[in-house]
Motif scaffolding. Structure first.
Motif, short mmCIF file in Angstrom:
data_model
loop_
_atom_site.label_atom_id
_atom_site.label_comp_id
_atom_site.label_asym_id
_atom_site.label_seq_id
_atom_site.Cartn_x
_atom_site.Cartn_y
_atom_site.Cartn_z
N GLY A 120 0.80 -1.22 0.00
CA GLY A 120 0.00 0.00 0.00
C GLY A 120 0.83 1.27 0.00
N HIS A 121 2.10 1.13 0.34
CA HIS A 121 2.96 2.32 0.43
C HIS A 121 4.02 2.33 -0.66
CE1 HIS A 121 0.71 3.32 3.98
NE2 HIS A 121 0.85 2.05 4.34
N GLN A 122 3.70 1.73 -1.81
CA GLN A 122 4.52 1.93 -3.00
C GLN A 122 4.02 3.22 -3.65
OE1 GLN A 122 3.50 -0.53 -6.54
NE2 GLN A 122 2.11 -1.62 -5.16
N LYS A 141 -1.09 13.10 -0.07
CA LYS A 141 -0.31 12.82 1.15
C LYS A 141 -0.92 11.59 1.82
CE LYS A 141 2.63 14.90 4.22
NZ LYS A 141 3.98 14.52 3.90
N CYS A 142 -0.07 10.63 2.18
CA CYS A 142 -0.54 9.39 2.79
C CYS A 142 -0.47 9.50 4.32
CB CYS A 142 0.35 8.23 2.32
SG CYS A 142 -0.16 6.61 2.93
N LEU A 143 -1.30 8.73 5.00
CA LEU A 143 -1.29 8.74 6.47
C LEU A 143 0.04 8.25 7.03
CD1 LEU A 143 -4.85 7.36 7.34
CD2 LEU A 143 -4.07 9.72 7.43
N CYS A 144 0.82 7.53 6.23
CA CYS A 144 2.10 7.02 6.72
C CYS A 144 3.17 8.12 6.78
CB CYS A 144 2.60 5.88 5.84
SG CYS A 144 3.22 6.42 4.23
N GLY A 145 2.88 9.28 6.17
CA GLY A 145 3.85 10.37 6.17
C GLY A 145 4.49 10.60 4.81
N GLY A 161 2.18 10.18 -2.24
CA GLY A 161 2.04 9.42 -3.48
C GLY A 161 1.77 7.94 -3.33
N CYS A 162 1.48 7.47 -2.11
CA CYS A 162 1.28 6.02 -1.90
C CYS A 162 0.00 5.52 -2.60
CB CYS A 162 1.15 5.72 -0.42
SG CYS A 162 2.65 6.01 0.53
N LEU A 163 0.07 4.26 -3.02
CA LEU A 163 -1.11 3.57 -3.57
C LEU A 163 -2.30 3.66 -2.61
CD1 LEU A 163 -2.60 1.50 -5.41
CD2 LEU A 163 -1.39 -0.31 -4.18
#
Ligand SMILES: [Zn+2]
Length: 293
Positions: free
Chosen positions: A166-168, A176-180, A183-185
């Motif tokens: 999910g974070h590719q 912006k992704c919740l992981c920081g 551009g994450c999937l």
């Protein structure tokens, strides 16, 4: 790749615990040969780590789990390389860096093994479900987050690893992704992120354009995975995929158009939401060297 250690012989009942972002389930399995089990308890997962430990300890003490000499735990979180603790858990931040396996083992007077829920899901589908007899495969969960585990095997070697599918990063994605990261999937496919972005649960979305984009982006993620690992089959699970029957066919169609010349076959996971629990209970019989946390 590790030379595969022999599977452990195990005659006693197996105790599996599935700690999901929403619920915790505890099941007793009569043997490693069946995914059928007795549900001993189900309760909302406590955000506070100590409270969760106490709740599990109470069930293990009060229920009849005599004979179960090992506890396998599936956690919706990234596990440390030594398999002893949680190191990243957006849905369970209070669990990070706690001596989880050690404290749970002390509380229950039983050895404990932990694994990421996607690893457990893969172990169960590989033993009982749609990944049986497939050497190179993945287990994908499309739910609150987008997670996966892969298995690369050949004859008597096998390695199962949790991956951050999910974070590719997708080209041109500025979300912006919740992981920081940016551009994450998962900014297109994670139930939690989509609900925060659009203000309504994914299961309430009905517009075909939304679901077309969802399938297109996830298909790119799976094609990238297939090209990097040369897996053949993906078991697709998770609440979003299980509840929306058109998703897997739409994904397959997108993948067939993108992936040349190799192929990737998607199969709807047969164990559904039982897979992480059944896989957790299998942990005592799976050689630790088969799993890369
Ligand atoms: Zn991310």
């Amino acid at each position: 790749m590790q030379k595969r250690a022999a599977e452990q012989k195990y005659d006693a009942p197996l105790l599996g615990i599935d700690i999901g972002g929403t619920n915790t389930r505890i099941g007793l399995f009569p043997s490693p040969d069946t995914p059928a089990y007795t549900l001993l308890a189900k309760f909302p997962t406590y955000q506070e780590y100590e409270q969760e430990l106490r709740a599990i300890g109470q069930v293990v003490r009060e229920q009849d789990v005599r004979g179960a000499t090992y506890i396998g735990v599936s956690v919706a979180a990234r596990i440390a390389k030594d398999g002893q603790s949680v190191i990243f858990a957006p849905n369970l931040p209070g669990y990070v860096d706690k001596p989880f396996a050690t404290e749970l083992a002390a509380l229950c007077h039983t050895p404990v093994r932990l694994a990421h829920d996607t690893v457990c899901g893969l172990l169960a589908e590989a033993r009982f479900g749609v990944l049986r007899a497939v050497e190179r495969c993945a287990y994908l969960t499309v739910s609150t987050g987008t997670g996966a585990a892969i298995q690369l095997g050949k004859a008597d070697t096998r390695l199962v690893s949790s991956i951050e599918i999910g974070h590719q990063i997708l080209d041109g994605n500025s979300r912006k992704c919740l992981c920081g990261m940016t551009g994450c999937l998962e900014t297109y496919t994670g139930g939690r992120q989509l609900e925060l972005r659009y203000g309504q649960p994914v299961e309430h979305r009905t517009e075909s354009a939304f679901w077309e984009t969802f399938a297109e982006k996830l298909a790119i993620g799976l094609v990238n995975l297939a090209q990097l690992t040369r897996i053949d089959v993906v078991a697709v699970s998770g609440a979003i995929a299980l509840n929306r029957t058109s998703l897997v066919p739409a994904l397959q169609q997108n993948i067939d158009q993108l992936l040349i010349p190799s192929t990737l076959t998607l199969r709807l996971a047969t164990l559904g939401e039982t897979a992480p629990l059944a896989g957790a209970a299998l942990l005592p019989v799976i050689p630790e060297s088969d799993i890369l946390h």
